[in-house]
Design a protein around this motif. Structure first.
Motif, PDB file in Angstrom:
ATOM      1  N   MET A   1      44.102  -3.750  41.802  1.00  0.00           N
ATOM      2  CA  MET A   1      43.647  -2.986  40.646  1.00  0.00           C
ATOM      3  C   MET A   1      44.345  -1.628  40.609  1.00  0.00           C
ATOM      4  SD  MET A   1      39.522  -3.720  40.512  1.00  0.00           S
ATOM      5  CE  MET A   1      39.225  -3.034  42.141  1.00  0.00           C
ATOM      6  N   VAL A   2      44.551  -1.145  39.404  1.00  0.00           N
ATOM      7  CA  VAL A   2      45.146   0.175  39.201  1.00  0.00           C
ATOM      8  C   VAL A   2      44.085   1.082  38.585  1.00  0.00           C
ATOM      9  CG1 VAL A   2      46.935   1.495  38.040  1.00  0.00           C
ATOM     10  CG2 VAL A   2      47.446  -0.805  38.908  1.00  0.00           C
ATOM     11  N   MET A   3      43.800   2.184  39.247  1.00  0.00           N
ATOM     12  CA  MET A   3      42.781   3.094  38.741  1.00  0.00           C
ATOM     13  C   MET A   3      43.288   3.820  37.505  1.00  0.00           C
ATOM     14  SD  MET A   3      40.769   6.303  40.574  1.00  0.00           S
ATOM     15  CE  MET A   3      40.783   5.469  42.145  1.00  0.00           C
ATOM     16  N   ARG A   4      42.420   3.871  36.485  1.00  0.00           N
ATOM     17  CA  ARG A   4      42.742   4.582  35.261  1.00  0.00           C
ATOM     18  C   ARG A   4      41.594   5.536  34.941  1.00  0.00           C
ATOM     19  NH1 ARG A   4      46.619   2.744  31.879  1.00  0.00           N
ATOM     20  NH2 ARG A   4      45.479   3.569  30.075  1.00  0.00           N
ATOM     21  N   ILE A   5      41.939   6.719  34.432  1.00  0.00           N
ATOM     22  CA  ILE A   5      40.955   7.729  34.046  1.00  0.00           C
ATOM     23  C   ILE A   5      41.175   8.058  32.583  1.00  0.00           C
ATOM     24  CG2 ILE A   5      40.084  10.064  34.459  1.00  0.00           C
ATOM     25  CD1 ILE A   5      41.179   9.805  37.322  1.00  0.00           C
ATOM     26  N   GLU A   6      40.153   7.820  31.770  1.00  0.00           N
ATOM     27  CA  GLU A   6      40.236   8.060  30.326  1.00  0.00           C
ATOM     28  C   GLU A   6      39.166   9.062  29.914  1.00  0.00           C
ATOM     29  OE1 GLU A   6      42.488   6.938  28.312  1.00  0.00           O
ATOM     30  OE2 GLU A   6      43.474   5.525  29.690  1.00  0.00           O
ATOM     31  N   PRO A   7      39.556  10.230  29.369  1.00  0.00           N
ATOM     32  CA  PRO A   7      38.546  11.190  28.890  1.00  0.00           C
ATOM     33  C   PRO A   7      37.662  10.570  27.822  1.00  0.00           C
ATOM     34  CG  PRO A   7      40.718  12.208  29.029  1.00  0.00           C
ATOM     35  CD  PRO A   7      40.928  10.737  29.229  1.00  0.00           C
ATOM     36  N   LEU A   8      36.379  10.935  27.842  1.00  0.00           N
ATOM     37  CA  LEU A   8      35.424  10.420  26.864  1.00  0.00           C
ATOM     38  C   LEU A   8      35.235  11.357  25.679  1.00  0.00           C
ATOM     39  CD1 LEU A   8      32.714   9.026  29.324  1.00  0.00           C
ATOM     40  CD2 LEU A   8      34.340   7.716  27.953  1.00  0.00           C
ATOM     41  N   SER A   9      35.582  12.630  25.853  1.00  0.00           N
ATOM     42  CA  SER A   9      35.474  13.594  24.761  1.00  0.00           C
ATOM     43  C   SER A   9      36.275  14.819  25.149  1.00  0.00           C
ATOM     44  CB  SER A   9      34.014  13.983  24.500  1.00  0.00           C
ATOM     45  OG  SER A   9      33.545  14.870  25.494  1.00  0.00           O
ATOM     46  N   GLN A  10      36.377  15.768  24.217  1.00  0.00           N
ATOM     47  CA  GLN A  10      37.050  17.030  24.519  1.00  0.00           C
ATOM     48  C   GLN A  10      36.143  17.995  25.271  1.00  0.00           C
ATOM     49  OE1 GLN A  10      38.425  18.389  20.655  1.00  0.00           O
ATOM     50  NE2 GLN A  10      40.376  17.312  20.876  1.00  0.00           N
ATOM     51  N   THR A  11      34.857  17.684  25.316  1.00  0.00           N
ATOM     52  CA  THR A  11      33.902  18.597  25.930  1.00  0.00           C
ATOM     53  C   THR A  11      33.683  18.294  27.407  1.00  0.00           C
ATOM     54  OG1 THR A  11      32.765  18.859  23.812  1.00  0.00           O
ATOM     55  CG2 THR A  11      31.552  19.507  25.788  1.00  0.00           C
ATOM     56  N   LEU A  12      33.439  17.059  27.700  1.00  0.00           N
ATOM     57  CA  LEU A  12      33.261  16.645  29.091  1.00  0.00           C
ATOM     58  C   LEU A  12      33.227  15.136  29.158  1.00  0.00           C
ATOM     59  CD1 LEU A  12      29.576  16.940  30.370  1.00  0.00           C
ATOM     60  CD2 LEU A  12      30.175  16.906  27.966  1.00  0.00           C
ATOM     61  N   GLY A  13      33.367  14.610  30.370  1.00  0.00           N
ATOM     62  CA  GLY A  13      33.208  13.190  30.607  1.00  0.00           C
ATOM     63  C   GLY A  13      34.516  12.433  30.674  1.00  0.00           C
ATOM     64  N   ALA A  14      34.583  11.495  31.602  1.00  0.00           N
ATOM     65  CA  ALA A  14      35.722  10.595  31.719  1.00  0.00           C
ATOM     66  C   ALA A  14      35.232   9.264  32.266  1.00  0.00           C
ATOM     67  CB  ALA A  14      36.800  11.172  32.634  1.00  0.00           C
ATOM     68  N   GLU A  15      35.895   8.196  31.832  1.00  0.00           N
ATOM     69  CA  GLU A  15      35.590   6.861  32.327  1.00  0.00           C
ATOM     70  C   GLU A  15      36.679   6.442  33.305  1.00  0.00           C
ATOM     71  OE1 GLU A  15      34.700   2.300  30.740  1.00  0.00           O
ATOM     72  OE2 GLU A  15      35.260   3.888  29.334  1.00  0.00           O
ATOM     73  N   ILE A  16      36.258   5.910  34.455  1.00  0.00           N
ATOM     74  CA  ILE A  16      37.193   5.450  35.475  1.00  0.00           C
ATOM     75  C   ILE A  16      37.085   3.940  35.595  1.00  0.00           C
ATOM     76  CG2 ILE A  16      37.849   5.588  37.911  1.00  0.00           C
ATOM     77  CD1 ILE A  16      36.697   8.361  38.014  1.00  0.00           C
ATOM     78  N   GLY A  18      39.221   0.225  37.219  1.00  0.00           N
ATOM     79  CA  GLY A  18      40.193  -0.232  38.202  1.00  0.00           C
ATOM     80  C   GLY A  18      39.894   0.224  39.614  1.00  0.00           C
ATOM     81  N   VAL A  19      38.601   0.403  39.928  1.00  0.00           N
ATOM     82  CA  VAL A  19      38.241   0.830  41.277  1.00  0.00           C
ATOM     83  C   VAL A  19      36.872   0.270  41.621  1.00  0.00           C
ATOM     84  CG1 VAL A  19      37.119   2.982  40.551  1.00  0.00           C
ATOM     85  CG2 VAL A  19      38.135   2.821  42.833  1.00  0.00           C
ATOM     86  N   SER A  20      36.662  -0.011  42.886  1.00  0.00           N
ATOM     87  CA  SER A  20      35.375  -0.479  43.387  1.00  0.00           C
ATOM     88  C   SER A  20      34.859   0.536  44.395  1.00  0.00           C
ATOM     89  CB  SER A  20      35.523  -1.846  44.050  1.00  0.00           C
ATOM     90  OG  SER A  20      34.277  -2.301  44.552  1.00  0.00           O
ATOM     91  N   LEU A  21      33.634   0.997  44.213  1.00  0.00           N
ATOM     92  CA  LEU A  21      33.074   2.072  45.028  1.00  0.00           C
ATOM     93  C   LEU A  21      32.417   1.545  46.306  1.00  0.00           C
ATOM     94  CD1 LEU A  21      31.480   4.254  42.210  1.00  0.00           C
ATOM     95  CD2 LEU A  21      33.817   4.300  43.112  1.00  0.00           C
TER      96      LEU A  21
END
Length: 229
Positions: A1-16, A18-21
């Motif tokens: 898996m390849v980890m990806r980080i996508e912002p959810l808004s301009q204010t705060l928050g991101a979705e990750i 491609g990773v298992s915790l």
């Protein structure tokens, strides 16, 4: 898996993705997740299915977990986990804390050693617009007028468990009521109104609602008015 980080808004928050915790999460992968938390303040890692042991093991990578003062709803597998739910058992008794935060607050600001972060592992979530809401206090501070920043720099707030806007323990907007034994475990503590993140050094407003009850050196009315403002 390849980890990806996508912002959810301009204010705060991101979705990750491609990773298992799980406990075998690589050090470099954790460092990326930790940096995402610093950058975006709230991160969402979907599709996880963690045992209580895995959940606590992941939390320990951020620091020492702290059991909640409401100990009747600690998870039976580990007291560092607090169960939040409005479900009841066959006898109608609550199986978890049903009103875990019905007003804006910063978790554990009523403790001398505050929470670095809060982890939630969702099992069932409400639909529509219901759910947990977050506010970016770093941006809130950054957008204050310079005169206001100068006025509040160095001020110290008095904190206690509870909600200063509602002290009626019979309602659902008050902080979840404590037993007499639990009340004896919490006391007044002090925290800066403008707090700098211990890892990034960035300033933010700290706990200006909820459990901040006043400002040292100001009378109660003026202190609360400033916090409300």
């Amino acid at each position: 898996m390849v980890m990806r980080i996508e912002p959810l808004s301009q204010t705060l928050g991101a979705e990750i993705t491609g990773v298992s915790l799980t406990p075998d999460l690589a050090t470099a992968e954790f460092a990326t997740i930790e940096q995402a938390l610093h950058d975006h303040l709230v991160i969402v890692v979907r599709g996880q299915s963690l045992t209580p042991e895995d959940f606590v093991a992941f939390s320990r990578r951020f620091g020492r977990p702290e059991p909640h003062v409401i100990n009747q709803f600690h998870h039976k597998a580990d007291p560092n986990i607090l169960i939040l739910t409005n479900r009841t058992d066959a006898a109608g008794r609550p199986t978890g804390l049903a009103d875990g935060g019905t007003y804006f607050h910063s978790d554990y600001s009523y403790l001398a050693v505050t929470a670095r972060c809060t982890m939630l592992h969702a099992q069932e979530i409400p639909g529509g617009d219901a759910g947990t809401t977050f506010a970016n206090q770093r941006q809130a501070y950054a957008e204050l007028p310079d005169a206001t920043k100068a006025r509040i720099e160095g001020l110290v707030c008095r904190h206690h468990y509870g909600n200063r806007d509602n002290l009626d323990e019979a309602t659902r907007t008050v902080a979840s009521p404590l037993t007499a034994e639990q009340k004896a475990k919490v006391s007044w503590v002090r925290h800066p109104l403008v707090r700098r993140h211990p890892h990034t050094g960035q300033p933010s407003l700290y706990a200006v609602s909820g459990s901040s009850f006043g400002i040292e050196g100001m009378n109660e009315r003026d202190g609360v008015e400033l916090l409300d403002d």
